[in-house]
Design a protein around this motif. Structure first.
Motif, PDB file in Angstrom:
ATOM      1  N   ARG A   1      20.116  72.579  18.930  1.00 35.29           N
ATOM      2  CA  ARG A   1      21.045  71.483  19.239  1.00 35.29           C
ATOM      3  C   ARG A   1      22.449  71.754  18.709  1.00 35.29           C
ATOM      4  NH1 ARG A   1      20.318  66.630  17.039  1.00 35.29           N
ATOM      5  NH2 ARG A   1      19.292  67.422  15.150  1.00 35.29           N
ATOM      6  N   PHE A   2      22.553  72.419  17.583  1.00 35.78           N
ATOM      7  CA  PHE A   2      23.842  72.694  16.953  1.00 35.78           C
ATOM      8  C   PHE A   2      24.176  74.172  17.102  1.00 35.78           C
ATOM      9  CE2 PHE A   2      23.860  69.111  13.504  1.00 35.78           C
ATOM     10  CZ  PHE A   2      23.558  68.186  14.485  1.00 35.78           C
ATOM     11  N   THR A   3      25.470  74.441  17.221  1.00 38.86           N
ATOM     12  CA  THR A   3      25.957  75.810  17.292  1.00 38.86           C
ATOM     13  C   THR A   3      27.174  75.954  16.396  1.00 38.86           C
ATOM     14  OG1 THR A   3      25.216  76.018  19.594  1.00 38.86           O
ATOM     15  CG2 THR A   3      26.789  77.657  18.788  1.00 38.86           C
ATOM     16  N   ILE A   4      27.156  76.968  15.540  1.00 38.69           N
ATOM     17  CA  ILE A   4      28.298  77.248  14.674  1.00 38.69           C
ATOM     18  C   ILE A   4      29.014  78.488  15.198  1.00 38.69           C
ATOM     19  CG2 ILE A   4      26.942  78.672  13.068  1.00 38.69           C
ATOM     20  CD1 ILE A   4      28.627  77.496  10.778  1.00 38.69           C
ATOM     21  N   TYR A   5      30.335  78.454  15.166  1.00 40.20           N
ATOM     22  CA  TYR A   5      31.092  79.624  15.591  1.00 40.20           C
ATOM     23  C   TYR A   5      32.467  79.602  14.954  1.00 40.20           C
ATOM     24  CZ  TYR A   5      33.135  76.450  19.101  1.00 40.20           C
ATOM     25  OH  TYR A   5      33.762  75.405  19.741  1.00 40.20           O
ATOM     26  N   LYS A   6      33.097  80.755  14.964  1.00 39.85           N
ATOM     27  CA  LYS A   6      34.379  80.899  14.301  1.00 39.85           C
ATOM     28  C   LYS A   6      35.447  81.285  15.307  1.00 39.85           C
ATOM     29  CE  LYS A   6      34.377  83.296  10.469  1.00 39.85           C
ATOM     30  NZ  LYS A   6      34.344  84.470   9.552  1.00 39.85           N
ATOM     31  N   ASP A   7      36.612  80.694  15.146  1.00 41.87           N
ATOM     32  CA  ASP A   7      37.795  81.097  15.910  1.00 41.87           C
ATOM     33  C   ASP A   7      38.764  81.718  14.919  1.00 41.87           C
ATOM     34  OD1 ASP A   7      40.305  81.222  17.209  1.00 41.87           O
ATOM     35  OD2 ASP A   7      39.727  79.608  18.566  1.00 41.87           O
ATOM     36  N   ARG A   8      38.841  83.031  14.918  1.00 38.40           N
ATOM     37  CA  ARG A   8      39.660  83.719  13.910  1.00 38.40           C
ATOM     38  C   ARG A   8      41.142  83.409  14.090  1.00 38.40           C
ATOM     39  NH1 ARG A   8      38.188  89.895  13.459  1.00 38.40           N
ATOM     40  NH2 ARG A   8      39.561  89.642  11.667  1.00 38.40           N
ATOM     41  N   ALA A   9      41.571  83.278  15.313  1.00 38.96           N
ATOM     42  CA  ALA A   9      42.992  83.008  15.566  1.00 38.96           C
ATOM     43  C   ALA A   9      43.418  81.663  14.989  1.00 38.96           C
ATOM     44  CB  ALA A   9      43.279  83.060  17.059  1.00 38.96           C
ATOM     45  N   LYS A  10      42.480  80.704  14.992  1.00 38.69           N
ATOM     46  CA  LYS A  10      42.779  79.371  14.474  1.00 38.69           C
ATOM     47  C   LYS A  10      42.361  79.210  13.015  1.00 38.69           C
ATOM     48  CE  LYS A  10      42.398  77.094  18.967  1.00 38.69           C
ATOM     49  NZ  LYS A  10      41.723  76.032  19.754  1.00 38.69           N
ATOM     50  N   ASN A  11      41.743  80.261  12.457  1.00 40.16           N
ATOM     51  CA  ASN A  11      41.256  80.192  11.074  1.00 40.16           C
ATOM     52  C   ASN A  11      40.380  78.961  10.866  1.00 40.16           C
ATOM     53  OD1 ASN A  11      41.140  81.491   8.562  1.00 40.16           O
ATOM     54  ND2 ASN A  11      42.779  80.235   7.712  1.00 40.16           N
TER      55      ASN A  11
END
Length: 123
Positions: free
Chosen positions: A66-76
Motif C-alpha cells: 500500500r505504501f511506497t517510499i522513494y527519493k527525489d535527489r534533485a529536490k532533496n
C-alpha cells in the motif's frame, strides 16, 4: 540540518496521500531515511525506510503493498506514497535520518527527526 514533513491531512478510508520529507542544510544523499508514525497512546513505530547505499527500501508488514517510499535527489526530498488508507493508518508521521549505508525500522537508530505531519483517516 533540518527535516520538514508535509502532505498530511484528512482523507477517507481507501484514499491516498503523499507525504514529503524535505531536508535543508544537508544532502540526503549521505543518509538513510525512515518514515515513522505514532498514534495516540501508542509507541512510535517504523513504517518504511530507504537506504542510502542502494536506495533499497523496507516496509512494515502492515503497509506492504500500500505504501511506497522513494527519493527525489534533485529536490532533496523523500516521499511516502500512501494508498488504500485505513483508520488504522491515522497517526502523526515523522521522517528521520540515519548516517548509515542501510536503513532500519528501529526508531532508536535515528538521530535527526522532523516535527511530524498529521494523517487522519475517516471511516
Amino acid at each position: 540540518a533540518r527535516l520538514a514533513e508535509s502532505g498530511g491531512g484528512l482523507v477517507q478510508a481507501g484514499g491516498s496521500l503523499r507525504l514529503s520529507c524535505e531536508a535543508s542544510g544537508f544532502s540526503l544523499d549521505y543518509f538513510s531515511v525512515g518514515w515513522f508514525r505514532q498514534a495516540p497512546g501508542k509507541e512510535r513505530e517504523g513504517v518504511s525506510c530507504i537506504s542510502r547505499s542502494t536506495s533499497s527500501s523496507v516496509y512494515a508488514d502492515s503497509v506492504k503493498g500500500r505504501f511506497t517510499i522513494y527519493k527525489d535527489r534533485a529536490k532533496n526530498t523523500v516521499f511516502l506514497q500512501m494508498n488504500n488508507l485505513t483508520p488504522e493508518d491515522a497517526a502523526v508521521y515523522y521522517c528521520a535520518t540515519l548516517y548509515r549505508l542501510y536503513c532500519t525500522l528501529n526508531t532508536g537508530a535515528y538521530d535527526n527527526w522532523g516535527q511530524g505531519t498529521q494523517v487522519t483517516v475517516s471511516s
